[in-house]
Structure formats: structure tokens, C-alpha cells
Scaffold this active site. Sequence first.
Site, PDB file in Angstrom:
ATOM      1  N   ARG A 231       0.847  -1.185   0.000  1.00 26.28           N
ATOM      2  CA  ARG A 231       0.000   0.000   0.000  1.00 26.28           C
ATOM      3  C   ARG A 231       0.886   1.240   0.000  1.00 26.28           C
ATOM      4  O   ARG A 231       1.885   1.283   0.727  1.00 26.28           O
ATOM      5  CB  ARG A 231      -0.893   0.036   1.238  1.00 26.28           C
ATOM      6  N   GLU A 260      -3.858   6.525  -5.418  1.00 29.21           N
ATOM      7  CA  GLU A 260      -4.100   5.878  -6.720  1.00 29.21           C
ATOM      8  C   GLU A 260      -5.411   6.357  -7.329  1.00 29.21           C
ATOM      9  O   GLU A 260      -6.376   6.546  -6.602  1.00 29.21           O
ATOM     10  CB  GLU A 260      -4.127   4.360  -6.531  1.00 29.21           C
ATOM     11  N   HIS A 278      -0.725  -0.814 -10.072  1.00 25.74           N
ATOM     12  CA  HIS A 278      -1.345  -1.726  -9.102  1.00 25.74           C
ATOM     13  C   HIS A 278      -1.767  -3.037  -9.774  1.00 25.74           C
ATOM     14  O   HIS A 278      -2.962  -3.355  -9.868  1.00 25.74           O
ATOM     15  CB  HIS A 278      -2.549  -1.057  -8.413  1.00 25.74           C
TER      16      HIS A 278
HETATM   17  C1  8YV Z   1      -6.620  -5.425  -5.762  1.00 22.70           C
HETATM   18  C2  8YV Z   1      -5.146  -5.574  -3.665  1.00 22.70           C
HETATM   19  O1  8YV Z   1      -6.033  -4.668  -6.752  1.00 22.70           O
HETATM   20  O2  8YV Z   1      -5.682  -7.666  -2.733  1.00 22.70           O
HETATM   21  C3  8YV Z   1      -5.419  -6.484  -2.521  1.00 22.70           C
HETATM   22  O3  8YV Z   1      -5.338  -6.038  -1.377  1.00 22.70           O
HETATM   23  O4  8YV Z   1      -4.624  -4.534  -3.507  1.00 22.70           O
HETATM   24  C4  8YV Z   1      -5.474  -6.027  -5.037  1.00 22.70           C
HETATM   25  O5  8YV Z   1      -5.504  -7.400  -5.168  1.00 22.70           O
HETATM   26  C5  8YV Z   1      -7.577  -4.592  -4.978  1.00 22.70           C
HETATM   27  O6  8YV Z   1      -8.435  -5.403  -4.229  1.00 22.70           O
HETATM   28  C6  8YV Z   1      -8.422  -3.698  -5.872  1.00 22.70           C
HETATM   29  O7  8YV Z   1      -9.278  -4.480  -6.671  1.00 22.70           O
END
Ligand code: 8YV
Length: 312
Positions: A231, A260, A278
Amino acid sequence: MPEILQIAPMMPHVEAALGAAHTVHRLWELPDRAALLAEAGPRIRAVATNGHAGLEAGIMAALPALEMIASYGVGYDAIDIAACKARGIKVSNTPDVLNDAMAEMTLGLMIALCRRLPQADAYVRAGRWAAEGNFPLTGELTARRLGILGLGRIGKEIARRAQAFRMEVVYHGRSRQADQPYPFYADLEEMARAVDWLVVIAPGSPATEGIVSRAVLEALGPEGCLVNVARGSIVDQDAMVDLLGSGGLGGAALDVFAEEPQVPETLYAMENVVLSPHQGSATVKTRMAMGDLVVRNMAAHFAGDPLLTPVC
Ligand code: 8YV
């Protein structure tokens, strides 16, 4: 059929499965969200969302009958878990199924940064190989030290792959894990000083916000490289941009950012940076598996069964 609220688009097979078993209100398509929430809010019993969108407090407050939130993603920092617990709302996420894709992406970003793959590709495409000769020599991952911030399920898969590259793995986290073979650093700054690569794969939360501080980045230093696949909130982004520009930090490979999809434009011109939108879990196979978990968790909830992958 139970009424549910879907916050953002999902893969077609997920939407089809959700639509077959529920009356779905598609929030992102509606011009007047307030009107939908006022009219249907009291009947909505579950929410399907993703890790990025989570569930805004204002929407949650408009759903008095909410029983369950199924999130498409492992990270749930965009959902107020304490508020869910207080209201007895169950939450599911999608752990484990994305470990391999995430670890693969992490090593991919490291190779791309170290061996300068994006720049080398651009060099060939621009005709510079023929015109100017060989591309400059690069670094190498083999035998370098890798510090993993967050040796959880994904962190362990990254460690395994890094060992296959014959890197030396150490880690920092909330506590030492007695069953892990890697040396533990109780202090993040100390670890950053000792490693060549710092991979951030800790959960986003108030406890991890900004822990990769200016001091930690300075400890990583002019020869050190940062990789963030977790993150943006965990890293002091302003300090990182500053240090990448001044040479105080060697390089960065970034899949996540503070705001983002906004990326600090200063990074665009930097040679010592690899940028990714991402994409950590974004493979067809993994996203199918994540989508299946959203559908199956919601089905379990409405069948009165325990959630498959509960957060709470
Ligand atoms: C996805 C993520 O991009 O699993 C997570 O925590 O950051 C990612 O797999 C996110 O859930 C947005 O769809």
C-alpha cells in the site's frame, strides 16, 4: 432474492454469479447515489466491493440492514473493520489465492529495476542499439541482501523466490516468527541499513502508515532499492520522491501509490524508477480465483454457513 450493493465493476463471471442469486444495485453506474441509498439502502443486506474502493463510512451508515461485506482483495484497509465489528457485520477478503501472482510480480519488478528492462526495451525500440552500441551494464540480484517488511503469506512466497535467485533474505515485522529460517530485525531502520533491497508487503493500516519513513529510506541509501507492492500509505511518498531525485535512495519499483491512480509526475522522468499500475494480483487466473471467493463467501453467508475466508 436478497438485495446487495456492488460498489465497483467486477469480472463478468463474478457479476453473472452475483446477479443470479441476488438483486444487485450497481452503485458506480447510478448518477444519483443518494437517491439509491435512500430508496434501497434499508433493504440492502450485503456489499460486494474491492480492496481499493472498500466501503465509505457514509454508505455504510445508509445501510441499516447490512449483514456482510465481501471484498475482492486481500487488503481491507479501506473498510472500517472496528465499525463492522461494532455492528456485527461480517467481512470476507481473498487471501492466499493471490500469493503466487503477488510474489511473481515482486520479483518481476526487482528484475526490471535491477536489469533496467524498461529502459533496455526503449533503447532497442528507439534504434539506439544499432546507432549507439551496447546498452550500459547493470546491477544483478544474485547474492544481494533482501529485507522483507511483512513476512506474511505473500512475504513468505517472495522469500522463497528470492532464495531461488540466491539472495540473502532477512525480515522485519510485528514479531519474530520462530518457525522461519530468515534472520529477524526488530528495528526497520536497522534492517534498511543492512540490506540492498527493501520489499514492502505489510498490510496497510494506521499501525503501518508511514513506517517506511525518510529515516528508513535514508538508511536504505544511495545504493539501496525500494519495492512497494503493498500500500502507498506505508511509505512516506514525498520523502521517497525527494530522495530518488537527489540520489539519497538508489531506486524504486512501485506497484502502489499514496493516491491511486495519481502518481507523482516527477517520477515519470526518473531513470531509477519502475512504475506499475497496481498490478500485483492482476492475472486472469488469480482474479478468477479472487472473484470466486467473493461469490462463495456471499453464498455461504446467505446459506447461513460460516464464511470461507472471514476477516471478522
Ligand atoms: C486489488 C489488492 O487490486 O488484494 C489487494 O489487497 O490490492 C489487489 O488485489 C484490490 O483489491 C483492488 O481491486
